[in-house]
Design a protein around this motif. Sequence first.
Motif, PDB file in Angstrom:
ATOM      1  N   PHE A   1       1.201  -1.481  -0.076  1.00  0.00           N
ATOM      2  CA  PHE A   1      -0.375  -0.077  -0.270  1.00  0.00           C
ATOM      3  C   PHE A   1       0.937   1.160  -0.131  1.00  0.00           C
ATOM      4  O   PHE A   1       2.352   1.116   0.353  1.00  0.00           O
ATOM      5  CB  PHE A   1      -0.980   0.355   1.757  1.00  0.00           C
ATOM      6  CG  PHE A   1      -1.437  -1.087   1.321  1.00  0.00           C
ATOM      7  CD1 PHE A   1      -3.321  -1.280   1.543  1.00  0.00           C
ATOM      8  CD2 PHE A   1      -0.846  -2.325   1.875  1.00  0.00           C
ATOM      9  CE1 PHE A   1      -3.711  -2.182   1.190  1.00  0.00           C
ATOM     10  CE2 PHE A   1      -1.922  -3.307   1.717  1.00  0.00           C
ATOM     11  CZ  PHE A   1      -3.372  -3.590   1.529  1.00  0.00           C
ATOM     12  N   LYS A   2       0.834   2.441  -0.093  1.00  0.00           N
ATOM     13  CA  LYS A   2       1.018   3.689   0.143  1.00  0.00           C
ATOM     14  C   LYS A   2       0.485   5.067   0.389  1.00  0.00           C
ATOM     15  O   LYS A   2      -0.733   4.883  -0.257  1.00  0.00           O
ATOM     16  CB  LYS A   2       1.837   3.839  -1.319  1.00  0.00           C
ATOM     17  CG  LYS A   2       1.170   4.011  -2.935  1.00  0.00           C
ATOM     18  CD  LYS A   2       2.174   4.987  -3.539  1.00  0.00           C
ATOM     19  CE  LYS A   2       1.363   5.495  -4.973  1.00  0.00           C
ATOM     20  NZ  LYS A   2       0.582   6.503  -4.740  1.00  0.00           N
ATOM     21  N   THR A   3       1.111   6.427   1.795  1.00  0.00           N
ATOM     22  CA  THR A   3       0.828   6.769   1.308  1.00  0.00           C
ATOM     23  C   THR A   3       0.284   7.932   0.722  1.00  0.00           C
ATOM     24  O   THR A   3      -0.216   9.286   0.388  1.00  0.00           O
ATOM     25  CB  THR A   3       0.656   7.605   2.742  1.00  0.00           C
ATOM     26  OG1 THR A   3       2.059   7.430   3.082  1.00  0.00           O
ATOM     27  CG2 THR A   3       0.559   5.929   4.285  1.00  0.00           C
ATOM     28  N   ALA A   4       0.940   8.736  -0.098  1.00  0.00           N
ATOM     29  CA  ALA A   4       1.987   9.366  -0.752  1.00  0.00           C
ATOM     30  C   ALA A   4       0.760   9.513  -1.712  1.00  0.00           C
ATOM     31  O   ALA A   4       0.296   8.745  -2.373  1.00  0.00           O
ATOM     32  CB  ALA A   4       3.333   9.772  -1.097  1.00  0.00           C
ATOM     33  N   GLN A   5       0.707  10.845  -2.399  1.00  0.00           N
ATOM     34  CA  GLN A   5      -0.537  10.667  -3.870  1.00  0.00           C
ATOM     35  C   GLN A   5       0.229  10.367  -4.912  1.00  0.00           C
ATOM     36  O   GLN A   5       0.928  10.225  -5.192  1.00  0.00           O
ATOM     37  CB  GLN A   5      -0.714  12.233  -4.234  1.00  0.00           C
ATOM     38  CG  GLN A   5      -1.791  12.542  -2.908  1.00  0.00           C
ATOM     39  CD  GLN A   5      -0.562  13.094  -1.769  1.00  0.00           C
ATOM     40  OE1 GLN A   5       0.352  13.351  -1.805  1.00  0.00           O
ATOM     41  NE2 GLN A   5      -1.129  14.422  -0.689  1.00  0.00           N
ATOM     42  N   ASN A   6      -0.451   9.735  -5.130  1.00  0.00           N
ATOM     43  CA  ASN A   6      -0.343   8.986  -6.713  1.00  0.00           C
ATOM     44  C   ASN A   6       0.493  10.299  -7.382  1.00  0.00           C
ATOM     45  O   ASN A   6      -0.025  11.227  -7.958  1.00  0.00           O
ATOM     46  CB  ASN A   6      -1.297   8.622  -7.442  1.00  0.00           C
ATOM     47  CG  ASN A   6      -1.922   7.116  -6.717  1.00  0.00           C
ATOM     48  OD1 ASN A   6      -0.918   6.235  -6.324  1.00  0.00           O
ATOM     49  ND2 ASN A   6      -2.828   6.552  -7.354  1.00  0.00           N
ATOM     50  N   ASP A   7       1.504   9.454  -8.386  1.00  0.00           N
ATOM     51  CA  ASP A   7       1.460  10.759  -9.176  1.00  0.00           C
ATOM     52  C   ASP A   7       1.148  10.738 -10.514  1.00  0.00           C
ATOM     53  O   ASP A   7       0.854  11.833 -10.699  1.00  0.00           O
ATOM     54  CB  ASP A   7       3.060  10.577  -9.763  1.00  0.00           C
ATOM     55  CG  ASP A   7       3.141   8.821 -10.304  1.00  0.00           C
ATOM     56  OD1 ASP A   7       2.527   8.299 -10.125  1.00  0.00           O
ATOM     57  OD2 ASP A   7       4.783   8.579 -10.460  1.00  0.00           O
ATOM     58  N   SER A   8      -0.065  10.046 -10.954  1.00  0.00           N
ATOM     59  CA  SER A   8      -0.458  10.401 -12.185  1.00  0.00           C
ATOM     60  C   SER A   8      -1.750  11.504 -11.311  1.00  0.00           C
ATOM     61  O   SER A   8      -2.392  12.249 -11.989  1.00  0.00           O
ATOM     62  CB  SER A   8      -1.970   8.714 -12.425  1.00  0.00           C
ATOM     63  OG  SER A   8      -2.352   8.537 -11.302  1.00  0.00           O
ATOM     64  N   VAL A   9      -2.234  11.798 -10.438  1.00  0.00           N
ATOM     65  CA  VAL A   9      -3.530  12.163  -9.403  1.00  0.00           C
ATOM     66  C   VAL A   9      -2.581  13.632  -9.536  1.00  0.00           C
ATOM     67  O   VAL A   9      -2.876  14.582 -10.146  1.00  0.00           O
ATOM     68  CB  VAL A   9      -3.671  11.792  -8.506  1.00  0.00           C
ATOM     69  CG1 VAL A   9      -4.758  13.253  -7.676  1.00  0.00           C
ATOM     70  CG2 VAL A   9      -4.464  10.290  -8.219  1.00  0.00           C
ATOM     71  N   VAL A  10      -1.135  14.281  -9.186  1.00  0.00           N
ATOM     72  CA  VAL A  10      -0.167  15.098  -9.207  1.00  0.00           C
ATOM     73  C   VAL A  10      -0.706  15.426 -11.671  1.00  0.00           C
ATOM     74  O   VAL A  10      -1.060  16.829 -10.699  1.00  0.00           O
ATOM     75  CB  VAL A  10       0.787  14.525  -8.617  1.00  0.00           C
ATOM     76  CG1 VAL A  10       1.445  16.371  -8.894  1.00  0.00           C
ATOM     77  CG2 VAL A  10       1.180  14.289  -7.168  1.00  0.00           C
ATOM     78  N   VAL A  11       0.019  14.868 -12.180  1.00  0.00           N
ATOM     79  CA  VAL A  11      -0.812  15.109 -12.744  1.00  0.00           C
ATOM     80  C   VAL A  11      -1.487  15.957 -13.468  1.00  0.00           C
ATOM     81  O   VAL A  11      -1.735  17.141 -13.794  1.00  0.00           O
ATOM     82  CB  VAL A  11       0.398  14.574 -14.322  1.00  0.00           C
ATOM     83  CG1 VAL A  11       0.244  14.723 -15.163  1.00  0.00           C
ATOM     84  CG2 VAL A  11       1.557  13.630 -13.884  1.00  0.00           C
ATOM     85  N   GLN A  12      -3.068  15.219 -12.889  1.00  0.00           N
ATOM     86  CA  GLN A  12      -3.672  15.606 -13.550  1.00  0.00           C
ATOM     87  C   GLN A  12      -4.172  16.909 -13.083  1.00  0.00           C
ATOM     88  O   GLN A  12      -4.895  17.612 -13.657  1.00  0.00           O
ATOM     89  CB  GLN A  12      -4.742  14.411 -12.842  1.00  0.00           C
ATOM     90  CG  GLN A  12      -6.223  15.003 -13.765  1.00  0.00           C
ATOM     91  CD  GLN A  12      -7.409  12.992 -12.464  1.00  0.00           C
ATOM     92  OE1 GLN A  12      -6.920  12.529 -12.342  1.00  0.00           O
ATOM     93  NE2 GLN A  12      -8.765  13.818 -12.327  1.00  0.00           N
TER      94      GLN A  12
END
Lengths: 290, 418
Positions: free
Chosen positions: B175-186
Amino acid sequence: MIDLLQLVVAGLSTGAAYGLVGVGFVAIHSVTGIINLAQGEFAMVAGFVAIALLGAGFPLAAAAVAAVVTVAVLAGVIERVAVAPAAGSSAVVYIMLTLGVSTTLKATALLVAGPQPRALPAFTPGVLDLGGVQVRPQDLWILVATVIAAAALYVFLERTTTGRAFRACAEQPVAARLVGISPSRMSTLSWVLAGIVGAVAGVVSSPVFQTDWNIGLFLGLKGFVAASMGGLASIPAAILGGLLLGVVERLVAGYISSGLQDAVAFFLLIILLVARPSGVFGRTGAVARV
Amino acid sequence: MTTLLRRPLVVLLLALALVAAGCAEAEDGGDAAAGGGGGETASDAASAPAGDTVSEAPATEEGPIRIGAVLDITGPGANLGGPERDTLELLVEQLNAEGGIDGREVELDIRDNQSREDEAATQLTSLLQEDVDIILGASRTGPSLAMRPIAEQAEIPMISLSANLSIIEGSEWVFKTAQNDSVVVQRLLEWMEAQGHETLGLARDASAFGEGVADIFREVSGNPDIVLVEERFATDATDFTAQMINLRDAGADVNVIWGIPPAAATATQAYRQLGIETPLLHSHGIGNPAFLEVAGDAAEGIVFPIGRLLVADELDPADPQTEVIQEFVTAYEERYGARPSTFAGHAWDGFTLAVQAIDEVGTDPAAIRDYLETAELVGMSGVFRMTPEDHSGLGPDALVFATVRDGQFALADEQPGS
C-alpha cells in the motif's frame, strides 16, 4: 552559440573545482607515491568548518580562511599520525589507510553535522549577464580561486628553496636524500599542500555544490579523473583535466542526454586507464614531475 | 625506475579501491547514522528477543507489537526520511504513553536505507528476520520498488511512503500513502488548462520517482505532443545549466520541474539565474522547508499541487482534515521546533493506518492486508478510501495548489478544479 557559451561557463567552474581536488592527488602522489582516498573529504570538512564558523558569527572571509587553515593542519596531523608510521608499506596498505581516514572523516561529519546538505551563501549575490550568457558570480569565484591557488603553488614549487626540495623529492628521491632533504618532512608538506587545495575547492564550491557528508566521494572521484589525465604527476595537467571533464560533462548533458552527464567521468576514466595510464597530457615513460 | 611499471598497477588498484570506498562508506555511514540518530529502536526493547519462540504458530496475540520501517535517512533522500523518522518516533511515543494497542506495547524498528535500492532490500530482509508485523517505507520510489517483491514473497503487509504508482500497481501486499503521481499530473493539467497553457517542458528526477512522468502527462492529457522537451537530472545533481537551457529553448507555455530538494531547489535557482520568465510548476516532491532554504528567492511564485498539511494554517475549518492536521502540527512543532513537512505527513498516514489495522484485526498478516484494502482514514495527505483495486486510496481532492509567497509556502489564490 549562447547556449554553447553558457554550458562552457558552467563546465569551467565545475571543472575548476574538480581540478583543484585533482591537484591534491598530484601533490601527495608525486612525492610519496600514495593515492589519498581522503582527498575529497578535505573539501567536505573545509565546507563544514566554514559553514559552522559563519554560523558562529564570523565574517565569511575569515570563516573561509580559517577553514582552509584548519584543514591544512588536519591534513598534516593525519599524515603524521596515520600515514608516516606505515612508511615503506606497499600501495595497498596506503590505499586501505587513506580509505580508513576517508571513512572516519565521513562518519564524523555525519554524526556532527547530520545528513542534511548545507551551503555557504554565494560570496557575491546576483547574476551577471555577459552578452546573453548568465554567469553566477560564484562561478567566477571558483575560477579565480583555482587560478590563485594553482599559481601560488607553482610559485612556491619553482621559486622557493623548500619548493625546490619538494620537487627534488618527487623527481629523484634517492638523490634528494643524499643532499640532505628529509623525505618525511616533504611527505608532511605534501599532505598540507593537498589539504590546502582541497579545502579551497570545498569552500568556494560550497555555494554551488552544497556541502554534505558524502560530497567528498563525488569530488574525490571527479578530482581523481582530472588528476589521472596527467598521470597523477602534473599540476597543470590536473587543472586542465578538471576543466576538460567539467566542460565535457555539461556538453554531453546539453547536447546528448542529461541522463549521461555523470557517466562521462567514469567512461573517461576507463578509457584513460586502458589506453593511456600515464595520462592524456603526460608523456609515456616520462619521469614523475610536479 | 620501477615506478614506471608500478604506476598503472597502482592506478588500477586505486580504481578498485574507489569502488570499494563507494560501498564501504555507505556501510559506515549507516552505522554512524544509527549511532547518531538517537536510538533507531524507539522503544528501548532492543534487548528483548522479539516474540517468544520461533513463530511457527499463527501470530500470538500477546507481547509487543513490532512495526518495522525502512527510510531514506541519509543520502539524497535525507530531506524526506529525516522528518519521517522524527514523526514515527513521536507517534510511537504518544501511542505507548496511551497504553499501546489493546494494552500491548508497540516497538518501532527504524532502519536507514541510505537512499539506496540495494540497502533498502538488505534492511527489509533483516527486519523480516526479526518478526515484524508490518513494514513502513521506503521514503522514495526507487527503494520502495526494491522492497516490494521481498514483502510480497514474505507475505507481509507493507505501506510505502512514496509516490510512484508502480509501487502498488497489481500488488496484493503493498500500500502507499503519498498521492499517486498520476493524480498530481491530473492536477497540474487542470492548472494549465485554467491558465490557457497547452504545452510543457519537463525536467525530471532521473530516478524512479521521475521515471515515466512524461508518459503520464501524455496519457492523462490525451495529447501525445504535450511534452515538448524532457530533461533528466540525478537526484544528487548540483549543476542544472544544461537542463534549464534546453527547457528555455524548447519555448513551452509552462515548465515543470519534477524532483525533490535539494536537487529541485537548485534546479529552480538555475532556472531563475538563466532569466527564464515562463511560469514554473513543481511536483508534490518539494513539500519540505528544505526546499525553501536552498531555493531562496528563486522559489517565489512557483505553483505545485500538495497535500493540505503544508498549508495547515490556511485551511477551511469546515474541511474534514483540518482538525487532525492542526493537532499533528502542534505536537510536531512542540517536539521538534519545526513545522512538519509533507513527508512527515506521509509517515503519519502510514503509521496510523498500520495501528488502526492492528487495533481492529490483530497481527495476522493476511487479516491486516484485508483490513487495509477497505481502510478509511482522515489523514495528513488526504482522506483515504482504500479498495482492493486502489492501494493508494487518494483522489485528486487530496491535493490543493500551493505557491511560495515571501519565502513561505502558501495556498495559491486560484484553485481550479476544486
